[in-house]
Design a protein around this motif. Structure first.
Motif, mmCIF file in Angstrom:
data_model
loop_
_atom_site.group_PDB
_atom_site.id
_atom_site.type_symbol
_atom_site.label_atom_id
_atom_site.label_comp_id
_atom_site.label_asym_id
_atom_site.label_seq_id
_atom_site.Cartn_x
_atom_site.Cartn_y
_atom_site.Cartn_z
ATOM 1 N N VAL A 235 0.841 -1.202 0.000
ATOM 2 C CA VAL A 235 0.000 0.000 0.000
ATOM 3 C C VAL A 235 0.873 1.247 0.000
ATOM 4 O O VAL A 235 0.651 2.203 -0.751
ATOM 5 C CB VAL A 235 -0.939 0.000 1.222
ATOM 6 C CG1 VAL A 235 -1.715 1.316 1.314
ATOM 7 C CG2 VAL A 235 -1.910 -1.179 1.156
ATOM 8 N N ASN A 236 1.885 1.244 0.846
ATOM 9 C CA ASN A 236 2.782 2.394 0.957
ATOM 10 C C ASN A 236 3.496 2.678 -0.350
ATOM 11 O O ASN A 236 3.659 3.834 -0.756
ATOM 12 C CB ASN A 236 3.786 2.142 2.084
ATOM 13 C CG ASN A 236 4.734 3.295 2.307
ATOM 14 O OD1 ASN A 236 5.679 3.483 1.537
ATOM 15 N ND2 ASN A 236 4.491 4.052 3.364
ATOM 16 N N MET A 237 3.932 1.633 -1.046
ATOM 17 C CA MET A 237 4.615 1.830 -2.324
ATOM 18 C C MET A 237 3.704 2.483 -3.343
ATOM 19 O O MET A 237 4.092 3.440 -4.026
ATOM 20 C CB MET A 237 5.122 0.501 -2.877
ATOM 21 C CG MET A 237 5.740 0.629 -4.268
ATOM 22 S SD MET A 237 6.178 -0.964 -4.997
ATOM 23 C CE MET A 237 6.862 -0.430 -6.570
ATOM 24 N N VAL A 238 2.481 1.987 -3.473
ATOM 25 C CA VAL A 238 1.601 2.458 -4.544
ATOM 26 C C VAL A 238 0.992 3.818 -4.218
ATOM 27 O O VAL A 238 0.904 4.689 -5.095
ATOM 28 C CB VAL A 238 0.500 1.420 -4.828
ATOM 29 C CG1 VAL A 238 -0.511 1.968 -5.829
ATOM 30 C CG2 VAL A 238 1.120 0.127 -5.361
ATOM 31 N N LEU A 239 0.582 4.026 -2.977
ATOM 32 C CA LEU A 239 -0.094 5.272 -2.623
ATOM 33 C C LEU A 239 0.854 6.344 -2.092
ATOM 34 O O LEU A 239 0.464 7.504 -1.986
ATOM 35 C CB LEU A 239 -1.173 4.996 -1.576
ATOM 36 C CG LEU A 239 -2.366 4.166 -2.039
ATOM 37 C CD1 LEU A 239 -3.337 3.960 -0.882
ATOM 38 C CD2 LEU A 239 -3.081 4.845 -3.205
ATOM 39 N N GLY A 240 2.068 5.944 -1.750
ATOM 40 C CA GLY A 240 2.977 6.911 -1.134
ATOM 41 C C GLY A 240 2.608 7.194 0.310
ATOM 42 O O GLY A 240 3.085 8.172 0.895
ATOM 43 N N CYS A 241 1.762 6.351 0.900
ATOM 44 C CA CYS A 241 1.371 6.490 2.304
ATOM 45 C C CYS A 241 0.528 5.280 2.676
ATOM 46 O O CYS A 241 0.190 4.453 1.819
ATOM 47 C CB CYS A 241 0.573 7.774 2.539
ATOM 48 S SG CYS A 241 -1.134 7.674 1.948
ATOM 49 N N ASP A 242 0.190 5.186 3.937
ATOM 50 C CA ASP A 242 -0.822 4.243 4.410
ATOM 51 C C ASP A 242 -1.417 4.857 5.672
ATOM 52 O O ASP A 242 -0.825 5.755 6.271
ATOM 53 C CB ASP A 242 -0.220 2.865 4.693
ATOM 54 C CG ASP A 242 -1.276 1.774 4.857
ATOM 55 O OD1 ASP A 242 -2.463 2.052 4.609
ATOM 56 O OD2 ASP A 242 -0.912 0.648 5.226
ATOM 57 N N TRP A 243 -2.581 4.380 6.066
ATOM 58 C CA TRP A 243 -3.279 4.950 7.208
ATOM 59 C C TRP A 243 -2.994 4.126 8.447
ATOM 60 O O TRP A 243 -3.877 3.500 9.020
ATOM 61 C CB TRP A 243 -4.776 5.019 6.886
ATOM 62 C CG TRP A 243 -5.012 5.953 5.744
ATOM 63 C CD1 TRP A 243 -5.127 7.314 5.804
ATOM 64 C CD2 TRP A 243 -5.130 5.609 4.360
ATOM 65 N NE1 TRP A 243 -5.316 7.840 4.537
ATOM 66 C CE2 TRP A 243 -5.320 6.821 3.635
ATOM 67 C CE3 TRP A 243 -5.100 4.407 3.651
ATOM 68 C CZ2 TRP A 243 -5.474 6.846 2.249
ATOM 69 C CZ3 TRP A 243 -5.252 4.430 2.278
ATOM 70 C CH2 TRP A 243 -5.436 5.653 1.587
ATOM 71 N N ASN A 244 -1.732 4.131 8.860
ATOM 72 C CA ASN A 244 -1.289 3.268 9.944
ATOM 73 C C ASN A 244 -0.921 4.047 11.197
ATOM 74 O O ASN A 244 -0.243 3.521 12.075
ATOM 75 C CB ASN A 244 -0.088 2.420 9.489
ATOM 76 C CG ASN A 244 1.094 3.260 9.038
ATOM 77 O OD1 ASN A 244 0.928 4.184 8.251
ATOM 78 N ND2 ASN A 244 2.284 2.924 9.512
ATOM 79 N N GLY A 245 -1.375 5.290 11.295
ATOM 80 C CA GLY A 245 -1.113 6.068 12.492
ATOM 81 C C GLY A 245 -1.932 5.576 13.675
ATOM 82 O O GLY A 245 -2.910 4.841 13.513
ATOM 83 N N PRO A 246 -1.560 5.983 14.891
ATOM 84 C CA PRO A 246 -2.228 5.472 16.096
ATOM 85 C C PRO A 246 -3.702 5.839 16.199
ATOM 86 O O PRO A 246 -4.455 5.165 16.907
ATOM 87 C CB PRO A 246 -1.414 6.100 17.235
ATOM 88 C CG PRO A 246 -0.739 7.296 16.628
ATOM 89 C CD PRO A 246 -0.469 6.925 15.210
ATOM 90 N N LYS A 247 -4.135 6.888 15.495
ATOM 91 C CA LYS A 247 -5.541 7.289 15.566
ATOM 92 C C LYS A 247 -6.404 6.592 14.515
ATOM 93 O O LYS A 247 -7.620 6.460 14.704
ATOM 94 C CB LYS A 247 -5.674 8.807 15.405
ATOM 95 C CG LYS A 247 -5.073 9.599 16.555
ATOM 96 C CD LYS A 247 -5.296 11.096 16.367
ATOM 97 C CE LYS A 247 -4.720 11.897 17.531
ATOM 98 N NZ LYS A 247 -4.936 13.357 17.360
ATOM 99 N N ILE A 248 -5.794 6.161 13.406
ATOM 100 C CA ILE A 248 -6.568 5.595 12.306
ATOM 101 C C ILE A 248 -6.456 4.078 12.251
ATOM 102 O O ILE A 248 -7.445 3.388 12.012
ATOM 103 C CB ILE A 248 -6.128 6.206 10.957
ATOM 104 C CG1 ILE A 248 -6.365 7.722 10.974
ATOM 105 C CG2 ILE A 248 -6.882 5.572 9.799
ATOM 106 C CD1 ILE A 248 -5.961 8.417 9.705
#
Length: 246
Positions: free
Chosen positions: A200-213
């Protein structure tokens, strides 16, 4: 020439480069940097100097983090430095020089399996992003917020794109494909991100893996409609067409 992952071992040295192309910016700079280094990643010199590699975003969402496995670290460094000089990249610096390490400790501890998965997703990702970047981004945003969130099977969501746009995926033996699908869905420690996170990180340049999400993904939730996902992806610089299908 495509890399053969048969040479990859868990004892190969591990290193990383941060690579940034000029005139980039948030997200666009990441994709621009990735496009600039494609000739490097396709070159015989690179592919013979490493046993595997994978890609994620770095910097201010404007650079590539190129991680690699090698038994020939001096040759790998020479290849990268020569390419950097020829292509006038804004920045090429080692984030970690090649060294011995277990990188799977926080991902379940199966070192060789993890290394092969990382190298496999990177080669598939490079091809689908080059073929149709918007489709690839839509594919992975809907994967996170619809398929994975609702605990739907992964393969039906991805298979058409992978089979139509990735020659590397099609070159895999049946047992290698089955292993890849198992690896993509592998999640040994749910409070920690899943193995799909790296892709996910490679394709989107991010992922929603922060402590709040990230805690939102720890229990099954209804799939989000496209209009709701677009409220999230607008920050990434794209929207999913309302008539898009994987």
């Amino acid at each position: 020439m495509k890399i053969s992952l048969d040479r990859l071992t868990e004892k190969d040295l591990f290193g990383r480069y941060l690579i940034k192309a000029p005139n980039g910016g948030r997200f666009n700079g990441y994709y621009r940097s990735l496009d600039v280094i494609r000739p490097l990643l396709d070159s015989q010199e690179w592919l013979t100097s490493v046993t595997g590699f994978y890609i994620n975003v770095a910097g201010e969402f404007d650079s590539v983090r190129l991680s690699y496995f090698t038994s020939r670290p001096d040759q790998t460094n020479e290849v990268v430095n020569r390419f950097a000089m020829q292509h006038k990249l804004e920045k090429v610096e080692p984030m970690a020089r090649a060294h011995t390490v277990s990188i799977s400790q926080e991902y379940g501890g199966e070192e060789l399996r993890f290394r092969k998965y990382l190298s496999t997703y990177a080669l598939i990702g490079l091809e689908i992003m080059e073929a149709d970047l918007l489709n690839a981004r839509c594919l992975f945003a809907t994967f996170r917020w619809q398929v994975m969130r609702a605990r739907q099977p992964y393969r039906p969501h991805f298979i058409t794109t992978f089979e139509s746009q990735s020659s590397f995926y099609n070159s895999l033996l049946n047992e290698q494909k089955e292993q890849f699908w198992q690896d993509l869905a592998h999640w040994p420690n749910p409070p920690q991100v899943d193995w799909a996170h790296l892709f996910v990180n490679m394709v989107l340049g991010c992922d929603w893996n922060g402590p709040k999400i990230w805690p939102m993904f720890l229990t099954q939730q209804p799939a989000l409609p496209i209009q709701e996902i677009n409220k999230i992806t607008i920050e990434l610089g794209f929207e999913i067409p309302h008539d898009w299908h994987p």
